[in-house]
Design an enzyme around this catalytic site. Structure first.
Site, mmCIF file in Angstrom:
data_model
loop_
_atom_site.group_PDB
_atom_site.id
_atom_site.type_symbol
_atom_site.label_atom_id
_atom_site.label_comp_id
_atom_site.label_asym_id
_atom_site.label_seq_id
_atom_site.Cartn_x
_atom_site.Cartn_y
_atom_site.Cartn_z
ATOM 1 N N ASP A 190 0.847 -1.201 0.000
ATOM 2 C CA ASP A 190 0.000 0.000 0.000
ATOM 3 C C ASP A 190 0.882 1.251 0.000
ATOM 4 O OD1 ASP A 190 -2.014 1.890 0.373
ATOM 5 O OD2 ASP A 190 -3.106 0.643 1.790
ATOM 6 N N ASP A 191 0.694 2.097 -1.008
ATOM 7 C CA ASP A 191 1.411 3.379 -1.103
ATOM 8 C C ASP A 191 2.932 3.211 -1.153
ATOM 9 O OD1 ASP A 191 -1.106 4.436 -0.909
ATOM 10 O OD2 ASP A 191 -0.724 5.689 0.833
ATOM 11 N N CYS A 210 -6.460 4.121 -3.547
ATOM 12 C CA CYS A 210 -6.665 2.756 -3.060
ATOM 13 C C CYS A 210 -7.832 2.016 -3.720
ATOM 14 C CB CYS A 210 -6.882 2.784 -1.555
ATOM 15 S SG CYS A 210 -5.547 3.562 -0.621
ATOM 16 N N ARG A 214 -7.597 -1.109 -6.521
ATOM 17 C CA ARG A 214 -7.880 -2.479 -6.093
ATOM 18 C C ARG A 214 -9.009 -3.103 -6.899
ATOM 19 N NH1 ARG A 214 -5.287 -3.071 -0.922
ATOM 20 N NH2 ARG A 214 -4.066 -1.153 -0.695
ATOM 21 N N LYS A 257 -6.180 -5.618 3.767
ATOM 22 C CA LYS A 257 -7.033 -4.483 3.395
ATOM 23 C C LYS A 257 -7.917 -4.810 2.195
ATOM 24 C CE LYS A 257 -6.502 0.297 1.741
ATOM 25 N NZ LYS A 257 -5.559 1.425 1.614
ATOM 26 N N HIS A 308 -11.087 -2.652 1.128
ATOM 27 C CA HIS A 308 -11.343 -1.300 0.617
ATOM 28 C C HIS A 308 -12.181 -1.262 -0.661
ATOM 29 C CE1 HIS A 308 -9.610 3.019 1.166
ATOM 30 N NE2 HIS A 308 -10.920 2.938 1.272
ATOM 31 N N SER A 326 -8.732 1.399 4.739
ATOM 32 C CA SER A 326 -7.437 1.886 5.211
ATOM 33 C C SER A 326 -7.485 2.128 6.715
ATOM 34 C CB SER A 326 -7.058 3.196 4.511
ATOM 35 O OG SER A 326 -6.894 2.992 3.121
ATOM 36 N N HIS A 336 0.699 2.405 4.078
ATOM 37 C CA HIS A 336 -0.240 3.529 4.146
ATOM 38 C C HIS A 336 -0.046 4.253 5.477
ATOM 39 C CE1 HIS A 336 -3.984 5.795 3.924
ATOM 40 N NE2 HIS A 336 -4.195 5.329 2.709
ATOM 41 N N ASP A 359 -0.425 -0.576 -4.703
ATOM 42 C CA ASP A 359 -1.702 -0.091 -5.235
ATOM 43 C C ASP A 359 -1.603 1.264 -5.917
ATOM 44 O OD1 ASP A 359 -1.318 1.356 -2.886
ATOM 45 O OD2 ASP A 359 -3.421 1.256 -2.272
ATOM 46 N N ASN A 360 -0.575 2.046 -5.604
ATOM 47 C CA ASN A 360 -0.393 3.354 -6.253
ATOM 48 C C ASN A 360 0.936 3.928 -5.800
ATOM 49 O OD1 ASN A 360 -3.021 3.980 -4.088
ATOM 50 N ND2 ASN A 360 -1.025 4.899 -3.636
ATOM 51 N N LYS A 363 0.951 10.019 -5.408
ATOM 52 C CA LYS A 363 -0.424 9.587 -5.198
ATOM 53 C C LYS A 363 -1.428 10.674 -5.561
ATOM 54 C CE LYS A 363 -3.287 7.421 -1.606
ATOM 55 N NZ LYS A 363 -3.287 6.844 -0.239
#
Length: 527
Positions: free
Chosen positions: A33-34, A73, A77, A127, A129, A154, A232, A284-285, A305
Site C-alpha cells: 500500500d502506497d 486505493c 484495487r 485491506k 477497501h 485503510s 499507508h 496499489d499506487n 499519489k
C-alpha cells in the site's frame, strides 16, 4: 548487477522442492500500500531494508514500466481484481469510507470468482477497501473469497491509536476520529475493535501461513490475496522493527512489510510447493508525498499519489519463475495490474467474463521474453468524472496529457508546483507530449518539436477518441448516500455511537507459533 534493480510486482512460480500438489498452480498476490517506484532497495533506495523482496526479485524479471489503473486505493484495487478500468465498475471518484453505502458491484467478476470455479480455495488477508455496505453486502465473501481476515478499509479511516512500540501514538494528522475504531474481521465477524496495529502484521502472517499449510495438506490449489496495511499512513511497526532502519518511521514500516513477505515465502518453501506456486507482488499506487518523509518516494518519476503523472501510477513490478523466466532480466515492456486477471485465466484454464476487459494476457512477456500485447495505457484521475474522462494516454513510449491536475496526496509543499493541490484542473490543447523512454520524469514537452511528433500526437488523439466512444461509465458507487449505521461495530446498538464500538480486545503481546519461530528470526526464507 542484476540484483541491484530487483523488487515489487512479483510473479513467482519457483522450482526447488519435489512435492507436487495440484496440476494447477497455487497463486499468491502480495499487494503493498502506497509503496512508490523509488521506495525499495532493489529499485535503488539507499536506506530501505527489504532483503526478502530484493532476494526474491533477484531471481526474476524486473518490469521498469508497470502500472496500476488509478493512483488511489479503492479504484486501483477494483481494477486489479476485475481487470477493468474504474469507470466501468463505478469505483470513482475518490475512495470508499466506513460509512459508504456503495461498493464493488456484485455482478463484477473477480480473480477469486474465476479461480474458485476452477476448484481453488480462496482467501484474502488484509485491506479490502471495496466496500462494506448495508448488511455487509460488499464484503469479500460475495466476490469469490472463501476466507477473509483483515480491516475492510485503510487503517487511517479510524481514530488514532498506538502505532509504534511501546506506546507511541499515530500521526494525528492522518487519522479520522469521526469513525468507529478499526475493526478486524474474520469472515463476517468482528474479532477485535479497535485493532491492535502492533500485533496485526504477526496475526496476518500466521493466518497466511496457516491457510497455505492447510490447503497444501489437502493437495488443493489455493489463491491467496494478501493486501498489506503497510505502508499507508499512519505508519506503524511493532517491537522488532521500531527504529530498525536508517530511514525512520517509513523505513521501519517497510521493513515489517518485507518480513511479512518473507513469512509467506518461507511457508511456501516449508510446504514443498515452490515448484507449483505463482506469486505476484505490487503496490496499489504511488507514494503519499503529502506526508513527506513518512509517505514514500517515487524516485525519478514526477509527483505521486492522486495524480496521473508517472509517480502516481507507475509502480515496481517483478516476475519470478525459476527455470521459466530467466533471473536478473529487466524488461521495458508495458504491463499493468489489470493484466493479471486475463493472464491468470490463461494459466489456469478459467473462462474470461463476458464483459469489456482492459487487461491483456502478458504470458508472452513473462514466459517467452516477447513483446507485450499492450501498446496503450489510459490514465484516469482518482477523482474521475464522465464530463472530463481520461486525463492522459500512453501509446508505446509516448504519453500525451489532455488534462493535468495536482493532488493533496502529492503534497501542498511539493517542490514541483505541478504536483500541488493548488495546480487545478488544466486542459491542454495541444496535449503535452513526453517520450517516457528518454524522459520518464516528464520534463520536456515535445508537442512543438517537429513533424514526427505531430504525427504521434495525431495517432494518440485517434486512440483517445476511440477509447472515449467505447467507455461505458457505470453508476458511481462513491456518490451513493452515506449512512453512519453501516460503520462496522462489534457492539451493535451501543451508545454513544460510534465511539462505543470497543470489544474483543486482544493482548498486546501476541505469541508467535513455535513452528514459525525460525521464520521470525530468518532474513533468508527463500533461496
Amino acid at each position: 548487477m542484476a540484483g541491484l534493480f530487483l523488487c515489487p510486482f512479483i510473479l513467482f512460480i519457483a522450482t526447488g522442492t519435489t512435492v507436487v500438489a495440484s496440476s494447477k498452480p497455487n497463486i499468491v498476490i502480495l499487494f503493498s500500500d502506497d509503496v512508490g517506484y523509488g521506495d525499495l532497495g532493489c529499485y535503488g533506495h539507499p536506506t530501505s531494508l527489504t532483503p526478502n523482496i530484493d532476494r526474491l526479485a533477484s531471481k526474476g524479471m524486473l518490469f521498469t514500466q508497470f502500472y496500476v489503473a488509478a493512483s488511489a486505493c479503492s479504484p486501483s484495487r477494483a481494477a486489479l481484481l476485475t481487470g477493468r478500468l474504474p469507470p466501468r465498475t463505478g469505483i470513482y471518484p475518490g475512495v470508499l469510507f466506513p460509512d459508504s453505502t456503495g461498493g464493488l458491484p456484485l455482478d463484477e467478476t473477480t480473480i477469486a470468482n474465476l479461480l474458485k470455479e476452477q476448484g481453488y480455495q480462496t482467501a484474502i488477508i488484509g485491506k479490502w477497501h471495496l466496500g462494506i455496505g448495508r448488511n455487509q453486502k460488499y464484503l469479500p465473501a460475495n466476490f469469490g473469497f472463501d476466507h477473509y481476515m483483515g480491516i475492510p478499509y485503510s487503517h487511517n479511516q479510524c481514530p488514532c491509536q498506538t502505532c509504534f512500540w511501546p506506546d507511541v501514538s499515530c500521526n494525528q494528522h492522518s487519522c479520522m476520529p469521526q469513525f468507529s475504531g478499526c475493526p478486524l474481521f474474520q469472515n463476517d465477524k468482528i474479532i477485535e475493535q479497535p485493532v491492535d496495529l502492533l500485533s496485526l502484521p504477526r496475526r496476518y502472517a500466521v493466518t497466511a501461513r496457516n491457510f497455505i499449510s492447510r490447503t497444501s495438506s489437502r493437495n488443493q490449489p489455493f489463491f491467496l490475496y494478501y493486501a498489506f496495511q503497510h505502508c499507508h499512513v499512519p505508519q506503524f511497526a511493532g517491537r522488532r522493527f521500531r527504529n530498525s532502519t536508517l530511514r525512520g518511521v517509513y523505513g521501519d514500516s517497510l521493513a515489517e512489510l518485507d518480513w511479512s513477505v518473507g513469512q509467506v515465502l518461507q511457508e511456501i518453501q516449508r510446504q514443498g510447493i515452490t515448484d507449483n506456486t505463482l506469486i505476484f507482488f505490487s503496490s496499489d499506487n504511488g507514494p503519499a508525498i503529502e506526508y513527506k518523509r513518512e509517505g514514500g518516494v517515487a524516485g525519478l518519476l514526477k509527483c505521486g499519489k492522486g495524480t496521473t503523472y508517472e509517480g502516481g501510477q507507475r509502480v515496481p513490478g517483478i516476475a519470478v519463475w525459476p527455470g521459466k523466466i530467466p533471473a536478473g532480466v529487466r524488461t521495458g515492456e508495458l504491463a499493468s495490474t489489470m493484466d493479471l486477471l486475463p493472464t491468470l485465466a490463461k494459466l489456469t484454464g478459467a473462462e474470461l467474463p463476458s464483459v469489456a476487459l482492459d487487461g491483456t494476457d502478458i504470458s508472452s512477456v513473462l514466459f517467452n521474453g516477447g513483446k507485450s500485447p499492450r501498446e496503450t495505457l489510459f490514465y484516469y484521475s482518482p477523482d474521475a468524472s464522465k464530463s472530463i474522462g481520461v486525463y492522459a494516454v500512453r501509446y508505446l513510449q509516448y504519453k500525451a496529457h489532455f488534462y493535468t491536475e495536482g493532488s493533496n496526496g502529492s503534497g501542498e509543499d511539493n517542490p514541483d508546483t505541478d504536483c500541488r493541490p493548488s495546480a487545478t484542473l488544466t486542459k491542454h490543447d495541444p496535449p503535452l507530449l513526453f517520450d517516457l523512454h528518454e524522459d520518464p520524469s516528464e520534463l520536456y514537452n515535445l508537442n512543438q518539436e517537429g513533424e514526427e511528433y505531430i504525427e504521434i500526437l495525431n495517432k494518440i488523439k485517434r486512440i483517445y477518441k476511440k477509447h472515449v466512444l467505447t467507455m461505458d461509465w457505470a453508476e458511481s458507487e462513491m456518490l451513493k448516500p452515506t449512512d453512519p449505521d453501516v460503520q462496522p461495530c462489534c457492539n451493535a446498538g451501543c451508545q454513544p455511537f460510534p465511539w462505543c464500538c470497543q470489544c474483543h480486545k486482544a493482548p498486546k503481546s501476541l505469541s508467535f507459533p513455535e513452528k514459525y519461530i525460525q521464520g521470525r528470526n530468518s532474513s533468508s526464507p527463500w533461496h
